[in-house]
Design an enzyme around this catalytic site. Structure first.
Site, PDB file in Angstrom:
ATOM      1  N   ILE A 193      51.742  34.833  69.710  1.00 35.28           N
ATOM      2  CA  ILE A 193      51.459  36.317  68.986  1.00 35.28           C
ATOM      3  C   ILE A 193      53.760  36.636  68.222  1.00 35.28           C
ATOM      4  O   ILE A 193      53.709  35.524  68.291  1.00 35.28           O
ATOM      5  CB  ILE A 193      51.698  38.123  70.201  1.00 35.28           C
ATOM      6  CG1 ILE A 193      53.243  36.771  71.184  1.00 35.28           C
ATOM      7  CG2 ILE A 193      50.251  38.098  71.007  1.00 35.28           C
ATOM      8  CD1 ILE A 193      52.805  38.171  72.185  1.00 35.28           C
ATOM      9  N   SER A 194      53.409  37.584  67.640  1.00 32.98           N
ATOM     10  CA  SER A 194      54.402  37.634  67.376  1.00 32.98           C
ATOM     11  C   SER A 194      55.729  38.161  67.677  1.00 32.98           C
ATOM     12  O   SER A 194      56.595  37.919  67.585  1.00 32.98           O
ATOM     13  CB  SER A 194      54.085  38.186  65.622  1.00 32.98           C
ATOM     14  OG  SER A 194      53.222  36.869  64.591  1.00 32.98           O
ATOM     15  N   GLY A 195      55.220  39.034  68.848  1.00 28.52           N
ATOM     16  CA  GLY A 195      56.629  39.961  69.108  1.00 28.52           C
ATOM     17  C   GLY A 195      55.708  40.406  70.242  1.00 28.52           C
ATOM     18  O   GLY A 195      54.809  40.327  70.858  1.00 28.52           O
TER      19      GLY A 195
END
Length: 203
Positions: free
Chosen positions: A10-12
């Protein structure tokens, strides 16, 4: 027969890692590497590095989403080529795509390249349109539509969550923005929440 090894990213913090992990487990992955990392050029992805180093000929790398293999089209294609050349099968669950070391699916490899390119274009366009709209409002109106400026990255996260099936209210809360603010941002972008959900797995 080799192992099925999964990788999830996931990016965040607002994105849903467990959704990817659950999909990988359902696909029979014996081991799953997972991390939070942007995937942008120059950013470290230590778990992906460990995952790739762990794979041997005969194994299968399983991705819940093809785009998790790299943020740029070039990175995705380079990694796909390296894996296939090393005798590793690559499966992308979101597109039902399987690429084998036999390189007997040239159309599939082309599709993977196109999908990676489309994903990057969509992300870049979304962020750019949000940033352009905010800059225009500041310059022309001297304010941002009477509201606090919206972080384009947060709206992008909310869009990803809506595509994943989350209700708009939950997506807005997870991304850290108000529901009305998200509605307004989607409206300015010409995006409909219902259509976003229908796009899941098709773009």
């Amino acid at each position: 027969m080799g192992r099925a090894v999964g990788y999830a990213r996931i990016s965040g913090p607002a994105q849903d890692l467990q959704r990817q992990v659950a999909a990988l487990r359902s696909a029979g992955c014996e081991r799953i590497y997972q991390e939070q990392a942007s995937g942008a050029a120059g950013k470290d992805q230590p778990e992906l590095d460990r995952c790739l180093a762990d794979l041997v000929a005969g194994d299968a790398l399983v991705l819940a989403e093809l785009s998790r293999l790299g943020r740029t089209t070039g990175k995705v294609v380079t990694r796909l080529d390296s894996l296939l050349d090393a005798g590793v099968t690559v499966r992308a669950l979101d597109y039902g795509l399987t690429l084998t070391p036999a390189r007997d699916n040239p159309l599939g490899e082309l599709v993977a390249t196109i999908l990676a390119a489309l994903a990057k274009i969509e992300r870049d366009t979304l962020v750019r349109r949000l940033a352009d709209g905010r800059e225009y409002a500041k310059r022309v109106l001297g304010r941002y539509s009477g509201r606090k400026p919206v972080d384009p990255a947060k709206v992008a996260i909310a869009v990803d969550l809506i595509r994943a099936g989350r209700p708009l209210r939950q997506a807005a809360m997870a991304a850290g923005i108000g529901r009305t603010t998200l509605y307004d941002a989607l409206d300015r972008l010409g995006l409909d929440p219902a259509q976003l959900r229908e796009q899941r797995g098709n773009l």
